[in-house]
Design a protein around this motif. Structure first.
Motif, PDB file in Angstrom:
ATOM      1  N   UNK A 199       0.980  -1.203  -0.084  1.00 57.86           N
ATOM      2  CA  UNK A 199       0.017   0.120   0.167  1.00 57.86           C
ATOM      3  C   UNK A 199       0.963   1.369  -0.222  1.00 57.86           C
ATOM      4  N   UNK A 200       2.086   1.149   0.739  1.00 56.94           N
ATOM      5  CA  UNK A 200       2.793   2.588   1.099  1.00 56.94           C
ATOM      6  C   UNK A 200       4.027   2.422   0.065  1.00 56.94           C
ATOM      7  N   UNK A 201       4.834   1.379  -0.288  1.00 60.35           N
ATOM      8  CA  UNK A 201       6.098   1.373  -0.931  1.00 60.35           C
ATOM      9  C   UNK A 201       6.172   0.452  -2.132  1.00 60.35           C
ATOM     10  N   UNK A 202       6.475  -0.971  -1.699  1.00 63.15           N
ATOM     11  CA  UNK A 202       6.823  -1.936  -2.787  1.00 63.15           C
ATOM     12  C   UNK A 202       8.335  -1.907  -2.951  1.00 63.15           C
ATOM     13  N   UNK A 203       9.194  -1.314  -2.334  1.00 61.06           N
ATOM     14  CA  UNK A 203      10.565  -1.259  -2.319  1.00 61.06           C
ATOM     15  C   UNK A 203      10.921   0.224  -2.910  1.00 61.06           C
ATOM     16  N   UNK A 204      12.299   0.136  -2.896  1.00 65.09           N
ATOM     17  CA  UNK A 204      12.934   1.628  -3.295  1.00 65.09           C
ATOM     18  C   UNK A 204      12.552   2.054  -4.843  1.00 65.09           C
ATOM     19  N   UNK A 205      11.929   1.345  -5.577  1.00 64.34           N
ATOM     20  CA  UNK A 205      11.526   1.708  -6.879  1.00 64.34           C
ATOM     21  C   UNK A 205      10.756   2.933  -6.822  1.00 64.34           C
ATOM     22  N   UNK A 206      11.280   4.177  -7.385  1.00 61.87           N
ATOM     23  CA  UNK A 206      10.652   5.243  -7.377  1.00 61.87           C
ATOM     24  C   UNK A 206      10.993   6.404  -6.371  1.00 61.87           C
TER      25      UNK A 206
END
Length: 484
Positions: free
Chosen positions: A57-64
């Protein structure tokens, strides 16, 4: 109890035994399946899948996170991802933990605003947060295709790009239809696979790190873009409250929600800051190269092309996880709004086989497709602006509910008195005002039209109720906290 009743009944003329036994035996087989199946299917989200759903919901990893370095340089990017969680992510997660356990029903923040200030503000909260959510959903297929074009340049422009965005949006929506159980465990797998290359990259980069690079305030001659900087931080670290719209689908939300949010906050912050420190410390490039997707190029510099390809594949998997988690939240939010009576009752319809809110999934997907061809920066900024309006109302609802309903049972309670709560909410509120003040004219126009549309929608629904154009729920079946 059955024996006591049978002892009292014989005095009047007793009913014939065959009739009693036959009706009972005929009703039980019909009643049990219809009552047992619906109660078991929704309550399946447990701790680990919930942690990963919150993470996506918040991140999903350092992508972006790369544009933060491009906008302000390594030092400010590192400071942003270190400090911002304390002034934004943690307060938002604490508020979500308290209110989601006090009002554990689908709809989340819509229920909070409605209970605090009444139906108009509940409807406005629902409209602004829903629009913000679907705009945000639209950005993930775009982000996914942005990474894919590094492997397949055909997706960089034109018809192939548009087709890739549209087809991926439709296929991912079909996966969401299969239910929260599948989405939850899929999120666990996607999270592990997409984060693994960053863990490897961070370990491999250790001998190459030059700590003095972390203190660079940006390249000489490159103007700082604070609008891009703050929007990147905000976009990467917000939406902690989205999971509240699925509280009714969680097993024992009063116990699991606070623990899941606590784990997800730590997990998310580490997933951002460790790769950022590794790459800024070990790779020296032109600041303007820090576009979305630069982490993959940095991986090639640090270790080789194999790691670059893994990160690009991981970015696609991460985008899938982000899409699935946030589409679930938007769809269950519409279901909760229908339960509250803010939408016609057919919005609460569920799939016969998967128990998913299919009407919400279809509507969310249609709107996301409609805005997915906007510029990526405009997508982020419009989502942030609408989300900011909703969050200001959410902070106000949180404080007012403490005053209005002090005796309501709160399984998790933020350990502060009223002055501390006000200060905790004022600091992120100031940041929200800052985000809105630096928006572009396009964002003001798009967000303004949507806000006016949200007001119009509230009065349109009132008109529909008065003319009985649709069937509406009364809102009495919403699960709310009991008094202590």
């Amino acid at each position: 109890m059955a024996t006591e009743i049978s002892e009292k009944i014989p005095q009047p003329p007793p009913p014939p035994p065959p009739t009693t036994t036959t009706t009972t035996s005929q009703e039980l087989p019909v009643t049990n399946p219809t009552t047992i199946i619906p109660t078991k299917i929704p309550k399946k989200l447990t701790l680990i899948p919930l942690i990963f759903l919150i993470y996506f919901e918040v991140a999903g990893g350092p992508y972006g996170e790369e544009p933060a370095v491009k906008a302000a340089g390594p030092l400010y990017a590192i400071l942003g991802f270190l400090i911002f969680p304390f002034i934004w992510s943690i307060p938002e997660a604490l508020i979500t933990a308290e209110l989601a356990t006090a009002f554990p029903g689908n709809g989340g923040f819509v229920i909070w605003a409605e209970r605090a200030f009444g139906p108009f503000f509940g409807s406005m909260m629902g409209s602004t947060k829903f629009l913000s959510g679907v705009i945000n959903i639209a950005s993930f297929p775009v982000l996914c295709v942005d990474y894919l074009q590094n492997l397949f340049p055909i997706f960089s422009s034109g018809l192939p790009r548009y087709l890739a965005i549209s087809i991926s949006t439709l296929l991912l929506s079909a996966l969401n239809y299969t239910g929260l159980t599948i989405v939850g465990y899929t999120a666990v797998g996607l999270g592990i696979i997409s984060l693994a290359p960053f863990i490897l990259m961070s370990l491999i980069s250790i001998p190459k790190i030059r700590p003095n690079r972390w203190f660079s305030r940006g390249q000489v001659g490159v103007k700082k873009d604070w609008n891009l900087y703050f929007n990147t931080l905000f976009w990467n670290l917000n939406f902690w409250d989205n999971v509240s719209t699925m509280a009714g689908e969680v097993e024992n939300p009063q116990k699991i929600f606070p623990l899941a949010l606590f784990c997800a906050v730590i997990f998310t912050c580490l997933a951002y800051i460790i790769p950022l420190l590794a790459v800024t410390g070990s790779v020296s490039v032109d600041q303007n190269e820090w576009e979305t997707g630069f982490m993959a190029n940095a991986a090639r510099t640090i270790s080789g092309n194999w790691l670059k390809i893994w990160i690009e594949i991981g970015s696609v998997l991460s985008a899938i996880g982000l899409f699935e988690a946030q589409l679930s939240s938007s769809a269950f939010q519409l279901l909760g709004m229908a339960d509250l009576g803010f939408l016609p009752k057919f919005f609460s319809l569920r799939s016969k086989y998967f128990n998913t809110p299919w009407v919400g999934i279809v509507l969310s997907t249609a709107i996301a497709l409609g805005v997915s061809y906007m510029d990526f920066t405009d997508i982020i900024s419009s989502a942030n602006f609408l989300y900011s309006l909703g969050m200001l109302l959410e902070f106000a609802s949180f404080v007012w509910l403490r005053r209005k309903l002090p005796a309501i049972k709160r399984p998790f309670r933020v350990p502060m008195r009223m002055p501390g709560l006000v200060i905790m909410c004022l600091i992120p509120s100031g940041f929200l005002v800052l985000i809105m003040s630096i928006a572009t004219k396009t964002v003001y126009l798009v967000s303004g039209l949507m806000f006016v549309g949200a007001i119009g929608w509230y009065f349109f629904i009132r008109f529909c109720k008065s003319k009985k154009l649709f069937v509406f729920d009364s809102g009495d079946n919403i699960n709310v906290g009991e008094e202590d």
